[in-house]
Design an enzyme around this catalytic site. Structure first.
Site, PDB file in Angstrom:
ATOM      1  N   HIS A  51       0.947  43.295 -22.818  1.00 14.50           N
ATOM      2  CA  HIS A  51      -0.805  43.030 -23.798  1.00 14.50           C
ATOM      3  C   HIS A  51       0.025  42.572 -25.381  1.00 14.50           C
ATOM      4  O   HIS A  51       0.485  43.514 -26.060  1.00 14.50           O
ATOM      5  CB  HIS A  51      -1.387  44.166 -23.717  1.00 14.50           C
ATOM      6  CG  HIS A  51      -2.160  43.534 -24.425  1.00 14.50           C
ATOM      7  ND1 HIS A  51      -2.588  44.590 -25.859  1.00 14.50           N
ATOM      8  CD2 HIS A  51      -3.592  43.420 -24.557  1.00 14.50           C
ATOM      9  CE1 HIS A  51      -4.484  43.779 -26.592  1.00 14.50           C
ATOM     10  NE2 HIS A  51      -4.845  43.354 -25.429  1.00 14.50           N
ATOM     11  N   ARG A  52       0.090  41.520 -25.426  1.00  7.82           N
ATOM     12  CA  ARG A  52       0.620  40.275 -26.751  1.00  7.82           C
ATOM     13  C   ARG A  52       2.224  40.915 -26.700  1.00  7.82           C
ATOM     14  O   ARG A  52       2.987  40.938 -27.949  1.00  7.82           O
ATOM     15  CB  ARG A  52       0.077  41.286 -27.749  1.00  7.82           C
ATOM     16  CG  ARG A  52      -1.765  40.947 -28.248  1.00  7.82           C
ATOM     17  CD  ARG A  52      -2.660  41.266 -29.543  1.00  7.82           C
ATOM     18  NE  ARG A  52      -4.088  42.101 -28.708  1.00  7.82           N
ATOM     19  CZ  ARG A  52      -4.234  42.501 -29.756  1.00  7.82           C
ATOM     20  NH1 ARG A  52      -4.151  43.113 -30.180  1.00  7.82           N
ATOM     21  NH2 ARG A  52      -5.842  42.840 -29.039  1.00  7.82           N
TER      22      ARG A  52
ATOM     23  N   GLU B  40       1.643  38.520 -21.753  1.00  7.50           N
ATOM     24  CA  GLU B  40      -0.259  38.187 -21.783  1.00  7.50           C
ATOM     25  C   GLU B  40      -0.134  37.035 -23.530  1.00  7.50           C
ATOM     26  O   GLU B  40       0.550  38.234 -24.573  1.00  7.50           O
ATOM     27  CB  GLU B  40      -0.566  39.176 -22.095  1.00  7.50           C
ATOM     28  CG  GLU B  40      -2.523  38.696 -22.542  1.00  7.50           C
ATOM     29  CD  GLU B  40      -3.064  39.444 -23.329  1.00  7.50           C
ATOM     30  OE1 GLU B  40      -4.187  39.419 -23.417  1.00  7.50           O
ATOM     31  OE2 GLU B  40      -2.696  39.855 -24.599  1.00  7.50           O
TER      32      GLU B  40
ATOM     33  N   ASP C   5      -2.056  35.420 -25.885  1.00  8.44           N
ATOM     34  CA  ASP C   5      -3.867  34.600 -26.367  1.00  8.44           C
ATOM     35  C   ASP C   5      -3.622  33.434 -26.984  1.00  8.44           C
ATOM     36  O   ASP C   5      -2.607  33.361 -28.243  1.00  8.44           O
ATOM     37  CB  ASP C   5      -4.517  36.240 -27.373  1.00  8.44           C
ATOM     38  CG  ASP C   5      -4.698  36.841 -27.332  1.00  8.44           C
ATOM     39  OD1 ASP C   5      -5.388  37.118 -25.929  1.00  8.44           O
ATOM     40  OD2 ASP C   5      -3.496  38.292 -27.194  1.00  8.44           O
TER      41      ASP C   5
ATOM     42  N   HIS D 217      -4.090  36.819 -31.682  1.00  7.28           N
ATOM     43  CA  HIS D 217      -4.881  37.714 -31.111  1.00  7.28           C
ATOM     44  C   HIS D 217      -6.157  37.461 -31.792  1.00  7.28           C
ATOM     45  O   HIS D 217      -7.738  36.761 -31.460  1.00  7.28           O
ATOM     46  CB  HIS D 217      -4.953  38.758 -31.158  1.00  7.28           C
ATOM     47  CG  HIS D 217      -6.021  40.124 -30.424  1.00  7.28           C
ATOM     48  ND1 HIS D 217      -6.953  40.462 -31.230  1.00  7.28           N
ATOM     49  CD2 HIS D 217      -6.476  39.931 -29.275  1.00  7.28           C
ATOM     50  CE1 HIS D 217      -7.397  40.636 -30.724  1.00  7.28           C
ATOM     51  NE2 HIS D 217      -7.760  40.363 -29.413  1.00  7.28           N
TER      52      HIS D 217
ATOM     53  N   GLU E 209      -4.508  33.804 -22.137  1.00  4.00           N
ATOM     54  CA  GLU E 209      -5.968  34.244 -22.359  1.00  4.00           C
ATOM     55  C   GLU E 209      -7.020  32.527 -23.194  1.00  4.00           C
ATOM     56  O   GLU E 209      -6.205  32.860 -24.303  1.00  4.00           O
ATOM     57  CB  GLU E 209      -6.460  35.526 -22.893  1.00  4.00           C
ATOM     58  CG  GLU E 209      -8.152  35.753 -23.689  1.00  4.00           C
ATOM     59  CD  GLU E 209      -8.424  37.123 -23.880  1.00  4.00           C
ATOM     60  OE1 GLU E 209      -9.350  37.584 -24.571  1.00  4.00           O
ATOM     61  OE2 GLU E 209      -8.032  38.004 -24.051  1.00  4.00           O
TER      62      GLU E 209
ATOM     63  N   GLN F 276      -7.396  33.459 -18.302  1.00  2.00           N
ATOM     64  CA  GLN F 276      -8.645  34.502 -18.302  1.00  2.00           C
ATOM     65  C   GLN F 276      -8.916  34.158 -19.825  1.00  2.00           C
ATOM     66  O   GLN F 276      -8.630  33.462 -20.656  1.00  2.00           O
ATOM     67  CB  GLN F 276      -7.354  35.947 -18.151  1.00  2.00           C
ATOM     68  CG  GLN F 276      -6.750  36.601 -19.756  1.00  2.00           C
ATOM     69  CD  GLN F 276      -6.520  37.571 -19.722  1.00  2.00           C
ATOM     70  OE1 GLN F 276      -7.047  38.731 -19.442  1.00  2.00           O
ATOM     71  NE2 GLN F 276      -5.928  37.823 -20.588  1.00  2.00           N
TER      72      GLN F 276
END
Length: 737
Positions: free
Chosen positions: A52-53, A79, A81, A94, A172, A204
Site C-alpha cells: 500500500h503506497r 499500489e 495512487d 495519495h 488507483e 481500482q
C-alpha cells in the site's frame, strides 16, 4: 485474474450499518479447499500481497525508497495512487493536498490549501516528500529520506520495472471527477510501458464512474476493483450493491471492517475477489485470511509475505477442561506444523515457563490439544502459542479451579445457539461475556449450526468432514468469540446442531462425522471426547460442581413412545448422574443439560426435550419424561439441595423453579439463556408435569446467562444480560444447608 472455482449461489440480501502472482497457497490448503463448499476461502490460486503506497510503514509513501523496499520484501503488487497536476501530468500521491507529505507550506506559504491540481509538475518537483516521514516516525534520521521527490507515473513504473519486472501494478484513480481525461492518460502510459495486460496490472477506484469509463478502454482480462468505505455501504442492500459492482468489476476492495462472512459470500458467489485495506498487523492479517480474502493491501508487506510462506495460528486459541491442577490448551495452524505452547503465571513469561510441543496433524484439520499438569490451584495462568518457524503468536489466559475444599467466590457465563437461521458472525454477546472477567464459560450446545445455510456451507447440509470443520472455522472468524475463548477457559458441550436437528446419536449416520469435528475444535481431553463419554464432572473447589451431560450420544429416537425402556442418557450415564448428585457436597450442583425440562421442543410425536408437551397435545406419547422422573424422584428422595439445571436450546431466556411433589417447596431450578446468535422466539407455555413455576421469561433478544456464587453470603445470583451487557433479569437465591 485466474479464479479458482465456481461457487454455488446463495443470496443473502442483507443491509449492513487478485491475480495469480507469487505468495502461493500451500498444496495442503488447496487440497482441503477442493473438498469444501465454503465461501470463506480464496477463489484465486494465490493470495496477493499488495504494498500500500509501497512499503509505507518503513519509508515515505509513494517514493522510490518505499517502492524498492516493497519489492525487496517480495510484495506481488505495488499500489500507486494517482492525481493530476495543473499541467496534466499523472503523479503518485495519495492525498489531494500536498500538505501532509511534503514541505509545501514552507516552499509555497501563500498557496493554501495546496491542492495537487493547482500546482505544475515543475513546482511539485521542488518539494521534499521524505523528511516528514522521519519526523513522524522517529525511527530514521531525517537525512536518510530528505530530498525524496514526488514521482510521475512514468517514473514510478521505471523504478518498479528496473527493480523487478515481475512485480505488478495496483493503480488507483483518485478523485477522477477533478481530473478530466485522467483515465485516457493512464491507459496511454500503461500501453506504452507494456503494463496494460493480465497479470501485470489491476486498476481500482472508489469511483464507479471511473471504473465504468475504464472498462471499454482496457483488455477484458485486466481486473477492475471497486473500492468501498463503510459509509458507501451503510444502509444499503449488500446483495444489490455487489450485484451492480459485478457488472463492471472483477473484485472489490472493502475497508477491513466491512469484511464478514456475509460479505465474503456475497462477493464470492459472484466470483468477485476481495482485497481489504489497510491490513497492517499480523493479527489483522490472520483474521482476514481466515475469512478467505483473495488479497491483502498493507503498509507492511513483509508481514503478509511471512504469513504466506510460514505456518501460523489461524483461528485463535482456547483453554478448557480446567481443574485445580490441570488444563487443556487448543489451537489450530493454517497447515500441518509443530506447535509450541508456553504456560506461565508471569504475563511477560520472564520466569521459566512450562513448554509443550506437539504436531498439528492434517488428519485433525491442523488442530491440536495438549494437557498441562502440575498447575497451582486458584491461579491465573498466561499462555502463548505459535507454529514452528512462524513468528505470529496468539496469547490467552485461564484460571485454575480452587482445590477440593476451598470455598471461593465464582462467576461463570453460559450461552449457546450460534450461527443458526441466517444469523452469521460476528456476535457481540461474546465480548460482553469477556468483559465480565468470568472464571469460565459454559458453551451449552449448538456451538455451530451444521444443518443451516451459512457462507461456510451454503447449501445448509453438512455431509463431509470438511463441511463440519468449515462451520467451526466460520464461527472462529468472530473476533468477539476469540476474545472470550482467549480470556477464560471453556467447557463446551454438544447438542443437535453440531450434527443435524433433533438427532439421536446411535441412529444418525452423521453422528461420527459431527463428533469428530466437535472434538477437533474444542479443548477436550481425548479420553473425555470418546463417543461413549462426553459426560463429566468438574469441581470449582467446594463452591460448585459442574455436571455435564451428554444428551445426544445415547438417546433412543425421539419418535419412540416414552416408557421405562426409553432413554436419553443411557443406563451408565443415568447411574453416574445419580452418583455425582448424591456424592456432591458442593454449595451448588449445576447440571448442564443441552435440552430443557419443561419447555416443549421438537414437534408433536417427535419431542426432543424431556417434556412430552401433553398440554399441547394430550395424545403425544413421545418425550423422555419417564427417565427424567427418575432423576427428579432421586433428588427429592435423597433431599439433595441446591440443584440447578442449566441449558440454552430454546432461543429465549427463562427462569423456572420446580416443585414436582407439589408440597410448596422448591426442589430444583432450571436456568435458561439464549440465543447468542440464532433465531429469537417468544416463551411458550410450560409443560406442567414437574410442577414448574416461571419466575421470568423473555424472548426477542440475543442474550447470555451469568451465574455468581458467594459461599460466604450463602447466595447464588443469576442474571440474564443482552448482547451489550445490560441486565434484563437478576435473581438472588439462598444456598440451602
Amino acid at each position: 485474474m485466474v479464479k479458482k472455482k465456481h461457487i454455488l449461489p446463495l443470496s443473502l440480501a442483507l443491509c449492513i450499518g487478485g491475480s495469480t502472482f507469487p505468495s502461493p497457497i500451500s498444496n495442503v490448503q488447496a487440497s482441503e479447499r477442493s473438498n469444501s463448499q465454503s465461501m470463506l476461502e480464496p477463489i484465486v490460486d494465490h493470495v496477493n500481497v499488495v504494498a500500500h503506497r509501497g512499503a509505507s510503514a518503513y519509508a515515505p509513501e509513494h517514493t522510490k525508497e518505499a517502492y524498492e523496499m516493497a519489492i525487496r520484501m517480495q510484495a506481488d503488487f505495488v499500489e500507486i495512487d494517482l492525481h493530476m497536476t495543473k499541467d496534466g501530468q499523472l503523479v503518485a500521491i495519495h492525498d489531494s493536498s500536498l500538505k501532509r507529505t511534503t514541505n509545501v507550506e514552507e516552499v509555497f506559504p501563500d498557496r493554501a490549501p495546496w491542492l495537487v491540481k493547482d500546482f505544475t509538475l515543475a513546482e511539485i518537483k521542488r518539494l521534499d516528500a521524505g523528511s516528514w516521514f522521519s519526523e513522524a516516525k522517529g525511527k530514521h534520521s531525517k537525512k536518510k529520506y530528505r530530498g525524496q521527490k514526488i514521482l510521475t507515473l512514468d517514473e514510478a513504473i521505471r523504478i518498479i520495472q528496473k527493480k523487478n519486472k515481475k512485480t505488478a501494478l495496483f493503480i488507483e484513480t483518485k478523485s477522477p471527477k477533478t481530473y478530466p481525461g485522467m483515465e485516457e492518460k493512464l491507459v496511454k502510459i500503461l500501453e506504452r510501458t507494456g503494463y496494460l495486460k493480465k497479470d501485470r496490472l489491476i486498476l481500482q477506484s472508489f469511483s464507479e464512474e471511473s471504473l465504468r469509463k475504464l472498462q471499454p478502454m482496457i483488455p477484458e482480462d485486466v481486473p477492475l476493483i471497486q473500492l468501498y468505505t463503510p459509509s458507501m455501504l451503510k444502509g444499503k442492500n449488500l446483495d444489490e450493491a455487489l450485484a451492480e459492482a459485478a457488472e463492471y468489476a472483477e473484485g472489490i476492495g472493502p475497508d477491513k471492517s466491512l469484511v464478514t462472512p456475509i460479505l465474503m459470500q456475497e462477493a464470492h458467489e459472484r466470483m468477485l475477489t476481495v482485497q481489504p485495506y489497510t491490513v497492517n498487523t499480523k493479527d489483522e492479517m490472520v483474521e482476514q485470511l481466515s475469512l478467505g480474502v483473495d488479497g491483502i493491501i498493507t503498509n507492511n508487506p513483509d508481514h503478509a509475505v511471512e504469513l504466506e510462506n510460514r505456518p501460523y495460528i489461524s483461528h485463535g486459541a482456547a483453554s478448557g477442561e480446567v481443574t485445580d491442577t490441570s488444563a487443556v490448551l487448543w489451537a489450530r495452524s493454517n497447515e500441518p506444523s509443530l506447535l509450541k505452547f508456553e504456560i506461565s503465571q508471569d504475563p511477560r513469561f520472564k520466569k521459566k515457563p512450562i513448554v509443550k510441543k506437539l504436531k498439528a496433524e492434517k488428519e485433525n484439520d491442523s488442530t491440536a490439544q495438549v494437557k498441562v499438569d502440575g498447575l497451582t490451584p486458584n491461579t491465573v495462568y498466561h499462555y502463548r502459542v505459535k507454529a514452528h518457524k512462524g513468528s505470529n503468536e496468539v496469547a490467552g489466559t485461564f484460571k485454575t479451579a480452587p482445590d477440593g475444599k476451598a470455598e471461593e467466590p465464582l462467576t461463570l457465563v453460559w450461552g449457546g445457539d450460534t450461527g443458526g437461521q441466517g444469523n452469521i458472525p460476528p456476535f457481540k454477546s461474546f465480548s460482553a461475556m469477556a468483559d465480565l472477567n468470568p472464571d469460565f464459560f459454559l458453551f451449552s450446545g449448538d456451538t455451530i449450526y451444521a444443518d443451516n445455510p451459512t457462507p461456510a456451507v451454503p447449501d445448509g447440509s453438512s455431509k463431509t468432514i470438511e463441511d463440519f470443520r468449515a462451520k467451526y472455522k466460520e464461527n472462529r472468524t468472530d473476533p468477539h468469540l476469540r476474545k472470550l475463548l482467549q480470556s477464560t477457559s471453556t467447557y463446551a458441550i454438544w447438542d443437535d446442531h453440531e450434527v443435524i436437528n433433533d438427532f439421536s446419536g446411535p441412529s444418525e449416520p452423521l453422528t461420527s462425522t459431527g463428533l469428530k469435528a466437535f472434538t477437533e475444535y474444542w479443548p477436550l481431553l481425548k479420553e473425555n471426547s470418546d463417543p461413549s463419554k462426553l459426560f463429566h464432572k468438574y469441581s470449582w473447589g467446594n463452591t460448585l460442581d459442574l455436571i455435564v451431560l451428554n444428551n445426544r450420544g445415547y438417546r433412543d429416537p425421539n419418535t419412540q413412545v416414552d416408557g421405562p425402556d426409553k432413554t436419553m442418557l443411557g443406563k451408565e450415564q443415568l447411574n453416574w448422574l445419580k452418583q455425582e448428585l448424591i456424592q456432591s457436597d458442593a454449595k451448588v450442583k449445576l447440571v448442564a443439560s443441552s435440552v430443557p425440562i419443561s419447555i416443549p421442543t421438537g414437534k408433536v410425536n417427535h419431542r426432543d426435550g424431556w417434556a412430552n408437551a401433553d398440554h399441547i397435545d394430550p395424545n403425544d406419547p413421545t418425550g423422555y419424561e419417564t427417565e427424567f422422573k427418575q432423576i427428579s424422584d432421586f433428588i427429592l428422595q435423597n433431599e439433595i439441595k441446591n440443584v440447578n439445571f442449566v441449558t440454552t436450546d430454546v432461543h429465549y431466556a427463562d427462569m423456572i423453579q420446580y416443585d414436582p411433589d407439589r408440597n410448596g417447596s422448591v426442589d430444583y431450578r432450571e436456568l435458561v439463556s439464549g440465543p447468542l446468535g440464532a433465531v429469537m422466539i417468544n416463551p411458550p407455555e410450560l409443560d406442567p408435569t414437574f410442577g414448574p413455576e416461571r419466575l421470568y421469561a423473555e424472548g426477542g433478544f440475543f442474550n447470555f446467562g451469568v451465574l455468581k456464587v458467594d459461599p460466604k453470603e450463602e447466595q447464588m445470583t443469576v442474571e440474564i444480560r443482552d448482547e451489550n451487557g445490560n441486565v434484563h433479569y437478576k435473581g438472588n437465591f439462598p444456598i440451602e444447608k
